[in-house]
Motif scaffolding. Structure first.
Motif, mmCIF file in Angstrom:
data_model
loop_
_atom_site.group_PDB
_atom_site.id
_atom_site.type_symbol
_atom_site.label_atom_id
_atom_site.label_comp_id
_atom_site.label_asym_id
_atom_site.label_seq_id
_atom_site.Cartn_x
_atom_site.Cartn_y
_atom_site.Cartn_z
ATOM 1 N N PHE A 128 37.958 44.740 33.655
ATOM 2 C CA PHE A 128 38.791 44.692 32.453
ATOM 3 C C PHE A 128 39.867 43.590 32.510
ATOM 4 C CE2 PHE A 128 37.080 49.003 32.567
ATOM 5 C CZ PHE A 128 36.622 49.153 31.265
ATOM 6 N N GLY A 129 39.904 42.807 33.601
ATOM 7 C CA GLY A 129 40.815 41.677 33.676
ATOM 8 C C GLY A 129 42.236 42.020 34.058
ATOM 9 N N TYR A 130 42.428 43.144 34.752
ATOM 10 C CA TYR A 130 43.772 43.560 35.172
ATOM 11 C C TYR A 130 43.929 43.385 36.681
ATOM 12 C CZ TYR A 130 44.352 45.818 30.589
ATOM 13 O OH TYR A 130 44.470 46.069 29.238
ATOM 14 N N ARG A 131 45.190 43.421 37.114
ATOM 15 C CA ARG A 131 45.462 43.505 38.548
ATOM 16 C C ARG A 131 45.335 44.958 38.983
ATOM 17 N NH1 ARG A 131 51.232 41.492 39.397
ATOM 18 N NH2 ARG A 131 51.468 42.507 37.352
ATOM 19 N N THR A 139 38.367 39.567 24.926
ATOM 20 C CA THR A 139 36.911 39.553 24.761
ATOM 21 C C THR A 139 36.348 40.975 24.909
ATOM 22 O OG1 THR A 139 36.622 39.074 27.109
ATOM 23 C CG2 THR A 139 36.721 37.182 25.600
ATOM 24 N N SER A 140 35.143 41.177 24.382
ATOM 25 C CA SER A 140 34.513 42.506 24.454
ATOM 26 C C SER A 140 33.175 42.410 25.185
ATOM 27 C CB SER A 140 34.311 43.088 23.052
ATOM 28 O OG SER A 140 33.445 42.268 22.285
ATOM 29 N N HIS A 177 38.303 43.411 27.341
ATOM 30 C CA HIS A 177 38.936 42.653 28.421
ATOM 31 C C HIS A 177 40.398 42.396 28.064
ATOM 32 C CE1 HIS A 177 39.604 39.388 31.329
ATOM 33 N NE2 HIS A 177 38.546 39.887 31.988
ATOM 34 N N LYS A 178 41.262 42.288 29.056
ATOM 35 C CA LYS A 178 42.688 42.062 28.820
ATOM 36 C C LYS A 178 42.928 40.813 27.971
ATOM 37 C CE LYS A 178 47.111 41.781 31.294
ATOM 38 N NZ LYS A 178 47.775 41.736 32.625
ATOM 39 N N GLU A 179 42.039 39.826 28.081
ATOM 40 C CA GLU A 179 42.198 38.587 27.329
ATOM 41 C C GLU A 179 41.642 38.684 25.912
ATOM 42 O OE1 GLU A 179 40.450 35.503 29.632
ATOM 43 O OE2 GLU A 179 42.000 35.572 31.205
ATOM 44 N N ASP A 231 38.845 44.388 37.944
ATOM 45 C CA ASP A 231 38.251 43.091 37.631
ATOM 46 C C ASP A 231 37.434 43.147 36.337
ATOM 47 O OD1 ASP A 231 39.383 42.105 39.930
ATOM 48 O OD2 ASP A 231 37.526 42.229 41.120
ATOM 49 N N GLN A 242 39.137 48.020 42.775
ATOM 50 C CA GLN A 242 39.232 46.598 42.422
ATOM 51 C C GLN A 242 38.117 46.196 41.453
ATOM 52 O OE1 GLN A 242 41.843 44.492 43.664
ATOM 53 N NE2 GLN A 242 41.082 43.372 41.853
#
Length: 730
Positions: free
Chosen positions: A206-209, A260-261, A256-258, A204, A200
């Protein structure tokens, strides 16, 4: 003897040894180049990586160590692992911890020790990197300690790679048991760079489930350039099936998935599962404070004087270059005679010269190369992709030529000569430290050939280094056991036939090889740490023997003693000579000190000042082997000489070859013109004797008058016919 203290975290320390596969004796091949460099860097007969077990120690790598008591209770390294700094023991006999230690009083004969502990990633001491000598050293500087720490860091890095590989070879638990609930982000992936599992914390980051991880391409988690770097590392591991050739950690830009770096530190591990390699990435976000400190960290890799990279960054760059793997050339550069600039013009000018040389090297070296100052007047260059020997030697000559160009300092023209050693990968080795070591050996050869030379490494240089190291060990024993002795060759007045003196010539009574002439050991002795010690013994022994002969009736006998270059740099030669003369009741005129052209050619102000003081006291100064070098004539105006010695090569050929005759006659004319005495070496026939006598050569020595002989035989010789040799001449 004081036994080493057992650490409070001893169980954890022993577990760390087990984790590194160091719980039982084993030689680790990739540590051997480090100890080899340590032995040569500090000119020590012994260097080792010593692992400290529960009650015994063992060498994971060693050079020159031989058989030793490996109990922990007597181990110096077992003390060193308790020290935060480098543990230095200048003289073990004077240290209350070790003065009665069996390693000191027994056959190991340890007198000097310097060791620095090797730490696991958790800060647990595994063992120590150490250097050892059979002689005390009170001059092991802070800079020397820094160099030893830098080498220890290389050892620790290599031990960490070993721990990773050992860990990978042992059975791993399932991901659920091992990492699923860990607070540290952990990702497992396969050879296809697809995620097998992640926890988890990683999802978290990298912004993924969590469920989006399995099968997800690893490359999409990083910037395109860093993803390519990571892929290259993984491909290298797949090809070699080992982590040995890649750095175990690196700093990457995470995505990040959104969109951002962020910066993340990735530590890489691998293991075998059902015949296939699998990988683990342990991730740690780089905090903003760490990013802000990067510039400061970079400064720690720079040389403050020149702005070049320092030796730490140089070694890392070589390792990074070869770990790719890429071809590369390493150039080790040493300035000849730079000390004279500091001594004569001051440290400020010396610093300015080093800065100018740094800029010249930067202008010559290709942009993708690296230039470093290793310390003092030593520089190093690494050029990735350069692998053709002729191209490398051409660049080496360009570096030498660039350094040699005159520079203006305080209104004066200053010129510096450099020597350069070159080694190539993969031609000479694939190992980073061995590549540097090879270039260092080539530099040693270049300096031995003369000033301003470049030399390319060949395997024979390493074989010669091994021989030198073995010779050095034997020379230490020879000094300790009193195996050196002096022979004496008579010197004769060619006009009267009387013996006027003797040249003292060193011999080595080797316990296995018998009586050895100087040609078999003198170069090793001159270039090693024992030269000044042996030189002092020769001076005292020769003067002692001369005093005995003069008391027996040879009142006007003189003795000639050859000096080593190292004797001039103890700072005490004048006082030493005068004390020895006083000790044996000899006038200064009874002693003649001989210097070779190599000593004179250095143009060392210390040498010149020392010789002037000795001559003022009345000691004779002879220039040995005159005529064999290109700069001899110019030196006669500078050096305070009393006599020049005509080399035997010209004497041997003077009656057959007009060229040799011309040199002999010209040398005698020069000597007479400078109001100097002359002595011819290598006189073997009556014809040579008569010819030199007719040319007004004052004295001679050679087999015609007597070979070098022990003191007792020389005593018999000078006890005959009022010291006259005239009966041996027609």
């Amino acid at each position: 003897m004081k036994c080493p203290v057992i650490l409070a975290n001893e169980p954890q320390r022993l577990q760390a040894l087990f984790d590194h596969g160091l719980h039982q004796p084993e030689v680790i091949a990739n540590l051997e180049p480090v100890v080899d460099i340590a032995a040569r860097m500090f000119r020590m007969p012994i260097a080792a990586v010593n692992m400290i077990g529960s009650d015994h120690v063992f060498f994971a790598a060693a050079v020159g160590a031989g058989e030793m008591d490996m109990r922990r209770d007597v181990s110096f390294c077992a003390h060193a692992i308790n020290e935060n700094q480098v543990m230095v023991v200048p003289d073990a006999l004077l240290d209350e911890r070790f003065h009665d230690n069996p390693l000191v009083t027994g056959e190991a004969n340890i007198r000097f020790y310097a060791g620095v502990r090797l730490l696991s990633p958790e800060g647990l001491p595994l063992g120590a990197l150490c250097i050892v000598d059979h002689q005390p050293h009170f001059d092991f500087s802070l800079e020397d300690q820094a160099r030893l720490r830098a080498l220890a860091q290389m050892v620790s890095d290599r031990l960490e790679l070993r721990r990773i590989e050992i860990s990978a070879s042992r059975t791993r638990p399932h991901f659920e048991e091992y990492a699923a609930h860990a607070a540290t982000p952990i990702v497992w992936f396969n050879a296809a760079k697809q995620i097998i599992a992640w926890n988890q914390a990683a999802a978290d980051m990298f912004g993924y489930r969590l469920i989006e991880g399995e099968g997800h391409p690893l490359q999409t988690l990083f910037s395109s350039s860093d993803a390519a770097l990571l892929q290259e590392k993984i491909d290298t591991i797949l090809q070699s099936r080992s982590l040995d050739r890649v750095a175990s950690s690196c700093e990457l830009t995470g995505l990040h998935k959104e969109g951002t770096s962020f910066l993340v530190n990735l530590s890489l591990f691998s293991w075998q599962a059902e015949g296939q390699l699998q990988f683990e990435a342990v991730l740690k976000p780089v905090p903003a404070t760490a990013v802000a400190l990067q510039a400061e960290s970079k400064q720690s890799l720079l040389d403050t004087l020149t702005g070049l990279y320092n030796r730490v960054r140089f070694y890392r760059f070589v390792e990074e270059t070869l770990s790719q793997p890429h071809a590369a050339a390493v150039f080790m550069i040493d300035l000849d005679g730079f000390k004279d600039i500091n001594d004569t013009m001051g440290g400020t000018v010396g610093d300015a010269v080093l800065r100018e040389i740094a800029q010249r090297l930067l202008r010559i070296v290709p942009a993708h190369g690296l230039v470093a100052r290793m310390g003092g007047d030593e520089f190093a260059v690494v050029v990735p992709g350069l692998q053709v020997p002729t191209d490398a030697t051409q660049l080496a000559q360009q570096l030498i030529d660039g350094i040699e160009q005159p520079m203006q300092m305080q209104g004066q023209s200053v010129r510096v000569i450099a020597s350069c050693g070159v080694a190539l990968s993969p031609l000479h080795t694939l190992e980073a430290l061995e590549l540097v070591s090879n270039a260092d050996l080539a530099l040693f050869k270049a300096k031995a050939q003369g000033r301003g030379r470049a030399c390319l490494f060949v395997p024979e240089l390493r074989q010669a280094a091994v021989s030198r190291r073995q010779h050095a060990l034997e020379l230490h024993r020879a000094v300790d056991e009193g195996e050196f002795l002096l022979y004496y060759q008579p010197q004769v007045n060619l006009q009267t036939g009387l013996i006027t003196g003797a040249e003292a010539l060193i011999r080595w009574n080797h316990p296995l090889r018998g009586l050895l002439p100087p040609i078999t050991f003198l170069s090793a002795l001159e270039s090693g740490p024992l030269a000044a010690t042996v030189g002092s013994w020769v001076l005292d022994e020769a003067c002692s023997q001369l005093a005995f002969w003069r008391r027996q009736g040879a009142e006007h006998l003189q003795v000639g003693v050859n000096l080593f270059s190292a004797q001039f740099h103890t700072g005490e030669l004048v006082d030493e000579v005068m004390l020895v003369l006083a000790k044996h009741g000899l006038p200064a005129q009874a002693l003649e000190l001989e210097i070779t052209e190599n000593i004179a050619l250095d143009q060392d102000e210390i040498v010149l000042a020392t010789l002037r003081k000795l001559k003022q006291h009345g000691v004779g100064i002879a220039f040995d082997d005159f005529g064999t070098g290109y700069a001899s004539l110019s030196l006669l105006k500078t050096y305070p000489l009393t006599r020049i010695k005509i080399d035997r090569t010209f004497v041997n050929g003077m009656l057959q070859h007009k060229e040799d005759d011309s040199v002999v006659c010209a040398t005698l004319d020069i000597a007479h013109g400078f109001d100097l005495q002359s002595i011819a070496e290598g006189i073997e026939t009556a014809e040579q004797y008569q010819y030199l006598k007719s040319k007004q050569c004052e004295e001679g020595q050679g087999y015609l008058f007597g070979k070098p002989m022990p003191a007792d035989k020389f005593s018999q010789l000078i006890g005959c016919e009022n010291l006259s040799m005239i009966k041996q001449t027609p």
